[in-house]
Motif scaffolding. Structure first.
Motif, PDB file in Angstrom:
ATOM      1  N   UNK A 101      17.093  -3.520   7.333  1.00 29.14           N
ATOM      2  CA  UNK A 101      17.072  -2.118   7.761  1.00 29.14           C
ATOM      3  C   UNK A 101      15.704  -1.484   7.529  1.00 29.14           C
ATOM      4  N   UNK A 102      15.152  -1.699   6.335  1.00 22.64           N
ATOM      5  CA  UNK A 102      13.846  -1.112   6.020  1.00 22.64           C
ATOM      6  C   UNK A 102      12.751  -1.663   6.926  1.00 22.64           C
ATOM      7  N   UNK A 103      12.823  -2.960   7.245  1.00 19.96           N
ATOM      8  CA  UNK A 103      11.796  -3.563   8.095  1.00 19.96           C
ATOM      9  C   UNK A 103      11.892  -3.062   9.529  1.00 19.96           C
ATOM     10  N   UNK A 104      13.113  -2.924  10.032  1.00 22.36           N
ATOM     11  CA  UNK A 104      13.288  -2.384  11.392  1.00 22.36           C
ATOM     12  C   UNK A 104      12.703  -0.978  11.472  1.00 22.36           C
ATOM     13  N   UNK A 105      13.002  -0.176  10.463  1.00 23.77           N
ATOM     14  CA  UNK A 105      12.486   1.196  10.441  1.00 23.77           C
ATOM     15  C   UNK A 105      10.969   1.204  10.330  1.00 23.77           C
ATOM     16  N   UNK A 106      10.423   0.321   9.496  1.00 24.83           N
ATOM     17  CA  UNK A 106       8.971   0.253   9.305  1.00 24.83           C
ATOM     18  C   UNK A 106       8.254  -0.122  10.606  1.00 24.83           C
ATOM     19  N   UNK A 107       8.702  -1.196  11.283  1.00 30.86           N
ATOM     20  CA  UNK A 107       8.014  -1.649  12.497  1.00 30.86           C
ATOM     21  C   UNK A 107       8.161  -0.642  13.631  1.00 30.86           C
ATOM     22  N   UNK A 108       9.315  -0.014  13.744  1.00 28.43           N
ATOM     23  CA  UNK A 108       9.506   0.950  14.826  1.00 28.43           C
ATOM     24  C   UNK A 108       8.679   2.210  14.593  1.00 28.43           C
ATOM     25  N   UNK A 109       8.603   2.674  13.344  1.00 30.98           N
ATOM     26  CA  UNK A 109       7.804   3.875  13.059  1.00 30.98           C
ATOM     27  C   UNK A 109       6.320   3.620  13.291  1.00 30.98           C
ATOM     28  N   UNK A 110       5.857   2.392  13.023  1.00 25.08           N
ATOM     29  CA  UNK A 110       4.458   2.057  13.302  1.00 25.08           C
ATOM     30  C   UNK A 110       4.131   2.213  14.783  1.00 25.08           C
ATOM     31  N   UNK A 111       5.112   1.918  15.632  1.00 30.01           N
ATOM     32  CA  UNK A 111       4.913   2.048  17.081  1.00 30.01           C
ATOM     33  C   UNK A 111       5.018   3.507  17.503  1.00 30.01           C
ATOM     34  N   UNK A 112       5.959   4.241  16.911  1.00 27.54           N
ATOM     35  CA  UNK A 112       6.250   5.598  17.366  1.00 27.54           C
ATOM     36  C   UNK A 112       5.281   6.650  16.849  1.00 27.54           C
ATOM     37  N   UNK A 113       4.597   6.373  15.723  1.00 26.64           N
ATOM     38  CA  UNK A 113       3.862   7.431  15.048  1.00 26.64           C
ATOM     39  C   UNK A 113       2.706   8.008  15.873  1.00 26.64           C
ATOM     40  N   UNK A 114       2.195   7.248  16.836  1.00 26.29           N
ATOM     41  CA  UNK A 114       1.061   7.742  17.628  1.00 26.29           C
ATOM     42  C   UNK A 114       1.478   8.182  19.032  1.00 26.29           C
ATOM     43  N   UNK A 115       2.796   8.398  19.256  1.00 26.65           N
ATOM     44  CA  UNK A 115       3.291   8.731  20.588  1.00 26.65           C
ATOM     45  C   UNK A 115       3.628  10.215  20.704  1.00 26.65           C
ATOM     46  N   UNK A 116       3.468  10.739  21.891  1.00 27.77           N
ATOM     47  CA  UNK A 116       3.851  12.120  22.185  1.00 27.77           C
ATOM     48  C   UNK A 116       5.354  12.176  22.464  1.00 27.77           C
ATOM     49  N   UNK A 117       5.972  13.381  22.467  1.00 28.06           N
ATOM     50  CA  UNK A 117       7.405  13.470  22.779  1.00 28.06           C
ATOM     51  C   UNK A 117       7.756  12.873  24.136  1.00 28.06           C
ATOM     52  N   UNK A 118       6.864  13.053  25.134  1.00 23.79           N
ATOM     53  CA  UNK A 118       7.146  12.491  26.454  1.00 23.79           C
ATOM     54  C   UNK A 118       7.185  10.966  26.399  1.00 23.79           C
ATOM     55  N   UNK A 119       6.239  10.373  25.646  1.00 26.12           N
ATOM     56  CA  UNK A 119       6.210   8.911  25.532  1.00 26.12           C
ATOM     57  C   UNK A 119       7.397   8.391  24.734  1.00 26.12           C
ATOM     58  N   UNK A 120       7.838   9.154  23.741  1.00 23.29           N
ATOM     59  CA  UNK A 120       8.980   8.728  22.936  1.00 23.29           C
ATOM     60  C   UNK A 120      10.260   8.658  23.754  1.00 23.29           C
ATOM     61  N   UNK A 121      10.400   9.535  24.752  1.00 20.04           N
ATOM     62  CA  UNK A 121      11.623   9.552  25.555  1.00 20.04           C
ATOM     63  C   UNK A 121      11.821   8.252  26.333  1.00 20.04           C
ATOM     64  N   UNK A 122      10.736   7.500  26.546  1.00 21.27           N
ATOM     65  CA  UNK A 122      10.866   6.223  27.257  1.00 21.27           C
ATOM     66  C   UNK A 122      11.659   5.208  26.431  1.00 21.27           C
ATOM     67  N   UNK A 123      11.708   5.429  25.110  1.00 19.11           N
ATOM     68  CA  UNK A 123      12.369   4.468  24.232  1.00 19.11           C
ATOM     69  C   UNK A 123      13.807   4.863  23.902  1.00 19.11           C
ATOM     70  N   UNK A 124      14.295   5.925  24.509  1.00 19.04           N
ATOM     71  CA  UNK A 124      15.684   6.311  24.278  1.00 19.04           C
ATOM     72  C   UNK A 124      16.587   5.398  25.104  1.00 19.04           C
ATOM     73  N   UNK A 125      17.522   4.732  24.445  1.00 20.23           N
ATOM     74  CA  UNK A 125      18.395   3.788  25.137  1.00 20.23           C
ATOM     75  C   UNK A 125      19.363   4.539  26.047  1.00 20.23           C
ATOM     76  N   UNK A 126      19.552   4.051  27.273  1.00 20.37           N
ATOM     77  CA  UNK A 126      20.434   4.749  28.224  1.00 20.37           C
ATOM     78  C   UNK A 126      21.909   4.663  27.841  1.00 20.37           C
ATOM     79  N   UNK A 127      22.280   3.653  27.048  1.00 24.36           N
ATOM     80  CA  UNK A 127      23.685   3.494  26.661  1.00 24.36           C
ATOM     81  C   UNK A 127      23.759   2.610  25.422  1.00 24.36           C
ATOM     82  N   UNK A 128      24.938   2.506  24.868  1.00 20.32           N
ATOM     83  CA  UNK A 128      25.126   1.690  23.671  1.00 20.32           C
ATOM     84  C   UNK A 128      25.038   0.206  24.040  1.00 20.32           C
ATOM     85  N   UNK A 129      24.193  -0.575  23.350  1.00 24.47           N
ATOM     86  CA  UNK A 129      24.035  -1.993  23.702  1.00 24.47           C
ATOM     87  C   UNK A 129      25.117  -2.865  23.048  1.00 24.47           C
ATOM     88  N   UNK A 130      25.259  -4.062  23.572  1.00 29.25           N
ATOM     89  CA  UNK A 130      26.150  -5.036  22.942  1.00 29.25           C
ATOM     90  C   UNK A 130      25.547  -6.426  23.099  1.00 29.25           C
TER      91      UNK A 130
END
Length: 756
Positions: free
Chosen positions: A125-154
């Motif tokens: 859990x901590x590693x997933x959060x760490x790697x994802x935050x490293x990617x997200x920290x330099x993004x604008x709100x518009x760029x972040x919306x590209x990473x919102x999942x359209x639906x629940x995955x399986x």
């Protein structure tokens, strides 16, 4: 017939449309339902298993899906930095993880095109959060919306029969036959899927085919241990990787069904011994690693080679290098690595018997024509694969800027890295053409230098230049004149490129503006794009003993304070505050910095100062004269005191001595007005939309309390905090003014009147 189990991460795009991603690969399929996706992936995997069964095997086993919400604070990008928003967003991350064939865990985040290895399942859990935050920290709100999942995955799992299992049953698995080695090293070449996901830009040694073939011959025909030597950025890593790929391909083409295929194993000395818990454990680990290498005919690819002389015992004689010497002498293992010339010289001094078992291949920096060919090849690749065009004049501008300003790295590495950064900026801004303005903007972000220094068409406005420093440095006309001279010399390109931009001694009594001048120079020269402030300040009273040199430049595994800061900020102003308080041995250490612009530590690690301005401050000579006003005789007294204190070889390496004379009352008065104006910029004033007006009596009070002939303007800050800031704070706390003008007066005591 062997059966493999695979996993596909699926999610709905819209009604009746499903997307599936084969975990651990680049394969994505869009279809009406998950069943159809599995069918398509099964067919593709059948073909892959026939072509290359080893590379097509599943990356992980017993996969599990983790859907984790991550809280992110986005920001908006401006020319002067990144400004975070007040609110946070929650982005849901889908991660698939499981155990791989090497016995540890691997996690894939398909939405982020990211993957990582880990050893403890509780850390996922901590590693997933760490790697994802490293990617997200330099993004604008518009760029972040590209990473919102359209639906629940399986997760869909499915099995594939391997029709070529008879071949694969006898296929050599180096991970299984070398269990110790596989835990502390990565196999190279990587699988095709891993290579495709690793880098968006090619790992190719353009224009270096002759050297690549030479290295291939030494590895294959001579079975040689190899050290590739060249300056940083000359292309050592790219050449080595290209040679290793050629060796692997040559052996595969010669005998495609050979069980024991040669692989290269990338690791570092620290990683080899990282599992040692007790004294003497590291020898057992080394022995097991070397036994594994012999068993599978592996080649050890060492990075951070200089650690070989520091890891293990107390010195090079009982280090891991000394331990491996007998294996190299008897040709029981094969090692390849890379070093800079300084590191090679140091390694030969530390343990010459170890280095004699290696063949040395020197790589020189490319000619200008070859460098431009490499950039052209890179441009062709980006146009073909990424649909991005780079104009030819832009490539020449990149070469010119890097050639003049980035001296601490060599071509073609520094050009490829910088061009990659420029192209990444284009991805973010959705542009398709890289032009000169984009390159200059990226270079400003990298160096912090103003456009004035980078664009030859811009001419210095001497009035604006003088005005910039006059507004920040009060009462020191001679100092401003000399500082402006440094800027003019650098703008015209007449400074010595093999030395720091300038080396200056700021002399004079305390509180007259020496440090303020250093800050102003740092802001003007390098304060236009860097994330960190470009001023590196070292209090030399902390280095009064010769043993403290190691704290300054480093020793063994430790990196010194000075070298660490300059490596992080190669474009900066380095301030040695109160230099005379340091031990004389420190002055001797700095001689090569002032003369050649480089500093080499005990292990050959180079720190480059050629893009820095070095300033030393000193109070020498101040005690003999404290009266206010300008007097040419005082200037000579200050310089005479400095000449007397420092050895001639140190003093002669200074470009100039800048003398700051005591401030008179009129200069202090100007400083008071400047400091009071800056109070209006503080958050408590701006947020309440307040305007401040100060009466002449306040100025007189501060002039009386804040001026001292001995301490200059030093007491002024204390007086302003006591008589103005603290009284303002009391008034704001009690009255909560908003959108008003506050009149501050002094008649026996401080009074504040609010006017709308």
């Amino acid at each position: 017939m062997e059966i493999f189990k695979y996993y596909a991460l699926c999610w709905k795009l819209q009604q009746g449309v499903v997307c599936g991603h084969l975990v651990g690969s680049h394969y994505q399929v869009v279809s009406k339902n998950a069943k159809k996706i599995v069918t398509v992936l099964t067919s593709q995997l059948h073909r892959d298993l026939e072509k290359n069964p080893y590379d097509a095997e599943p990356r992980i086993h017993k996969a599990r899906l983790k859907v984790l919400p991550v809280e992110v604070r986005s920001g908006y990008k401006e020319k002067d930095g990144m400004y975070p928003t007040t609110s946070k967003m929650k982005i849901t991350i889908a991660a698939v993880y499981g155990e791989n064939s090497q016995g540890f865990y691997e996690c894939f985040m398909p939405f982020l095109n990211e993957s990582f290895f880990f050893y403890n399942i509780d850390q996922v859990n901590n590693l997933i959060e760490h790697f994802s935050k490293n990617i997200f920290q330099s993004l604008t709100p518009e760029e972040l919306h590209r990473y919102i999942m359209p639906s629940k995955p399986w997760l869909e799992d499915f099995s594939v029969r391997n029709k070529g299992s008879k071949k694969i049953s006898s296929f050599f698995s180096p991970e299984k036959e070398a269990p110790v080695l596989s835990k502390i090293a990565e196999k190279f070449p990587r699988s095709r899927n891993a290579q495709k996901n690793a880098h968006i830009f090619p790992e190719v040694a353009w224009e270096q085919s002759d050297i690549v073939d030479k290295i291939v011959g030494k590895i294959v025909n001579e079975q040689a241990n190899l050290i590739v030597v060249g300056n940083r950025g000359v292309g050592k890593s790219a050449i080595l990787q290209e040679a290793m790929r050629k060796v692997f391909q040559k052996e595969r083409d010669k005998n495609p069904y050979e069980k024991r295929r040669r692989y290269f194993w990338r690791t570092s000395p620290n990683r080899i011994t990282s599992g040692a818990k007790y004294l003497g454990d590291w020898e057992d680990i080394c022995e097991n690693v070397l036994d594994d290498l012999q068993r599978i005919r592996g080649v050890l690819w060492l990075v951070n080679f200089m650690e070989m002389f520091t890891v293990g015992g107390q010195g090079a004689e009982d280090s891991i290098a000394a331990y491996m010497s007998s294996y190299l002498r008897d040709r029981r293992i094969q090692i390849i690595t890379e070093l800079t010339p300084h590191e090679l010289d140091r390694a030969q001094t530390l343990l010459p018997s170890f280095i004699q078992y290696f063949q040395i291949v020197h790589i020189e920096e490319m000619s200008r024509s070859k460098i431009l060919k490499v950039l052209q090849n890179f441009q062709n690749y980006t146009e073909d694969k990424l649909n991005i065009n780079v104009e030819q004049p832009t490539l020449e501008l990149i070469y010119r800027l890097l050639q003049r300003f980035v001296k601490y790295e060599s071509f073609p590495g520094k050009a490829v890295v910088f061009l990659s950064q420029c192209l990444n900026n284009l991805f973010i801004s959705d542009k398709s053409t890289l032009n000169n303005n984009d390159v200059i903007d990226a270079f400003i972000d990298k160096t912090g230098m103003p456009k004035l220094f980078l664009d030859d068409d811009i001419i210095i406005n001497q009035k604006d230049l003088h005005s910039f420093f006059s507004s920040r440095i009060i009462g020191q006309a001679d100092a401003i004149k000399k500082i402006c001279r440094v800027i003019k010399v650098f703008k015209t390109g007449l400074n010595d490129p093999q030395k720091p931009i300038a080396t200056m001694m700021f002399s004079g009594p305390t509180g007259v503006g020496k440090t303020a001048s250093v800050r102003a120079l740092a802001e003007y020269f390098f304060g236009h794009g860097q994330k960190k402030h470009p001023l590196i300040r070292l209090d030399m009273s902390e280095f009064q003993h010769p043993a403290q040199i190691s704290r300054l430049i480093g020793e063994g595994k430790e990196i010194g304070k000075l070298t660490r800061e300059v490596r992080e900020r190669p474009f900066s102003v380095v301030l040695f505050d109160e230099i005379e308080k340091a031990h004389p041995a420190i002055f001797d250490t700095l001689l090569t910095v002032l003369d050649e612009g480089i500093l080499v530590d005990h292990y050959g690690r180079v720190c480059d100062f050629r893009n820095t301005i070095i300033i030393m401050t000193s109070n020498l000579g101040a005690k003999s004269s404290t009266a206010a006003g300008f007097n040419p005789q005082k200037v000579l007294e200050y310089e005479a005191s400095i000449r007397k204190f420092f050895r001639p070889e140190f003093f002669n390496r200074l470009d100039m001595v800048v003398t700051f004379l005591p401030l008179d009352k009129s200069a202090i008065q100007k400083i008071i007005y400047k400091e009071l104006e800056e109070i209006s910029l503080r958050d408590g004033i701006k947020n309440n939309n307040l305007r401040l007006k100060f009466s002449p009596s306040i100025i007189d009070l501060l002039l009386k309390e804040g001026f001292d002939e001995l301490y200059g303007a030093r007491p002024l800050q204390r007086a302003i905090e006591k008589f103005v800031v603290s009284e303002l704070a009391k008034y704001i706390m009690q009255n909560h003014p908003s959108s008003a003008e506050l009149h501050i007066d002094y008649q026996q005591q401080i009074s504040i009147e609010e006017r709308k």
